[in-house]
Design an enzyme around this catalytic site. Sequence first.
Site, PDB file in Angstrom:
ATOM      1  CG  HIS A   1      -0.331  -0.151   2.521  1.00 45.21           C
ATOM      2  ND1 HIS A   1       0.506   0.802   3.037  1.00 45.21           N
ATOM      3  CD2 HIS A   1      -0.385  -1.144   3.447  1.00 45.21           C
ATOM      4  CE1 HIS A   1       0.925   0.419   4.226  1.00 45.21           C
ATOM      5  NE2 HIS A   1       0.412  -0.762   4.497  1.00 45.21           N
TER       6      HIS A   1
ATOM      7  CG  HIS B   1       4.169  -1.484   2.094  1.00 41.43           C
ATOM      8  ND1 HIS B   1       2.880  -1.892   1.899  1.00 41.43           N
ATOM      9  CD2 HIS B   1       4.565  -2.036   3.269  1.00 41.43           C
ATOM     10  CE1 HIS B   1       2.511  -2.682   2.908  1.00 41.43           C
ATOM     11  NE2 HIS B   1       3.513  -2.775   3.759  1.00 41.43           N
TER      12      HIS B   1
ATOM     13  CB  CYS C   1      -0.796  -8.073  19.686  1.00 38.32           C
ATOM     14  SG  CYS C   1      -1.519  -7.718  18.058  1.00 38.32           S
TER      15      CYS C   1
ATOM     16  CB  CYS D   1       2.222  -6.705  17.489  1.00 37.99           C
ATOM     17  SG  CYS D   1       1.229  -5.229  17.501  1.00 37.99           S
TER      18      CYS D   1
ATOM     19  CB  CYS E   1      -3.275  -4.825  19.868  1.00 38.36           C
ATOM     20  SG  CYS E   1      -1.938  -4.044  18.952  1.00 38.36           S
TER      21      CYS E   1
ATOM     22  CG  HIS F   1      -2.659  -4.866  14.975  1.00 37.40           C
ATOM     23  ND1 HIS F   1      -1.447  -5.094  15.580  1.00 37.40           N
ATOM     24  CD2 HIS F   1      -2.398  -4.659  13.666  1.00 37.40           C
ATOM     25  CE1 HIS F   1      -0.495  -5.042  14.664  1.00 37.40           C
ATOM     26  NE2 HIS F   1      -1.033  -4.767  13.508  1.00 37.40           N
TER      27      HIS F   1
ATOM     28  CE  LYS G   1      -9.147  18.898   2.682  1.00 40.61           C
ATOM     29  NZ  LYS G   1      -7.870  19.428   3.169  1.00 40.61           N
TER      30      LYS G   1
ATOM     31  CE  LYS H   1     -10.623  17.534 -13.485  1.00 43.09           C
ATOM     32  NZ  LYS H   1      -9.626  18.131 -12.587  1.00 43.09           N
TER      33      LYS H   1
HETATM   34 ZN   LIG Z   1      -1.029  -5.539  17.504  1.00 40.16          ZN
END
Ligand SMILES: [Zn+2]
Length: 498
Positions: free
Chosen positions: A17, A20, A125, A128, A143, A146, A294, A297
């Site tokens: 995404h 990255h 977690c 994590c 977490c 998360h 925001k 077009k």
């Molecule tokens: Zn986590």
Amino acid sequence: MSFYVTTPIYYVNAAPHLGHAYTTIAADVMARHHRQRGEDVFFLTGTDEHGEPVADAAHALGIDPQELADENAERFKALAPLLAATNDFFIRTTDPQHMLRVQEVLTRVRENGFVYEGTYEGWYCPRCADFKAENEIDEGRRCPIHHIELTREREENYFFRLSSFQEPLERLYAEREDFVAPRTRYNEALSFIRSGLRDVPLTRHKLTWGVPVPWDSEHVFYVWFDALLNYYSALTYARDEDLRGRFWPASYHLIAKDILRFHAVYWPALLMAAEIELPEHVFVHGYLLMEGEKMSKSLGNVLDPFAVIERFGADALRFYLLREVPFGQDGSVSTSSFEMRYESELANELGNLASRTIAMLGRYRAGALPAGELDPVLAGDFAGLPERVAAHLDRAELTLALDEIWQRVRRLNRYVEEQSPWQLAKDPARREDLDRVLRTLAEGLRAVTVLLWPYLPESAERLLAALGASELSLAGARFGAGRIAEVSPIEPLFPKGS
Ligand SMILES: [Zn+2]
């Protein structure tokens, strides 16, 4: 001189995404800039493939974790060239050479007396892949990152004596105030260290998807230690030669703030325990906050890196991210502000400067660069520019460096307005003045384009080719260092309405 820059290795469970893309672009700008300085550069990125989340996801799909890792690693591998990133190697933590090196280094840590057996119980977690201290657990035992419920885990483990490094780490932070930047992140890491370090699990007992612990076959190494060592292990097998002598210690680890503690606390402690030299800098960039309302077009409301690149090219995304949000701080991004910067800065400022400079040289001088002096006024405005840009980039201040360059793009546009070459062209008596203006504009444009190359590699190369001056070295970015003889026509660099 050598320069070694890394991105974090990206966890294969997520899809690539904007976050990255952001770190990879930033590392690439730094790598390209240092190559311009004639330095020996190594730029590393890759994927983190072990740990519980990958094993769980593979299990849910009914496939082998290796199969899932292979599939997902490809998506990250494909991202780098799309961004025009010039990484020298792509490491995968499932590479057998990496795994062997992890075993070797962590065995040394144990031989040095920093590993012991114990029982660990705590709130964990799985996303994590980390245990949480009491003061970092959200309401409802969740977490904080998360927002999922933590699980109570108790296991027989090998522990890393992080507590032994309390003083050495405090000393490191006192002696090297630029070890972690920006300053807020340095303070955050230091206050975590000062709050008291407890030992941390080095291995996981129940898992099998990881690097096996050589002295106990029932354990694998905790994914974070395996992952951190990529920065070091890659140099031992990326090429036929061992590159550690050339590139270790790393110059810059670029990371996002969610993994600060691992890089600013665990990592230097681990390296000290293994008697390996510490990296020079850890630079922590902020988050790109998406403002969904925001909307532009052409791109809808989500700034998807793949959609931006497909429509506007990698250069536009690289420029926007480093221009819009000061590197090192959190900031908002949106498709509408992307379009605004694309039109007002890339198309109207740089794009127009390039097309009208080249067009006027074609119209008034048949494309040949007139002989003569450069305008001393502009020479003053450009004095020391490459050095200032380099000084910013030495501190990973990518946005400040870009702003230095962009001020000169704007200066050149003002120069065109001030000098009105189209008026000079009407008066044969002012032929020399027109020569000087055209020569100055072409040279200024060339100088800023060389400096923009790390940010806008594809457009800069096209523009320099049109100027007949493809030299990319930083020394060649000095105003007046250029050797333009003849320019050739160029298509718009940043077409509008694309
Ligand atoms: Zn986590």
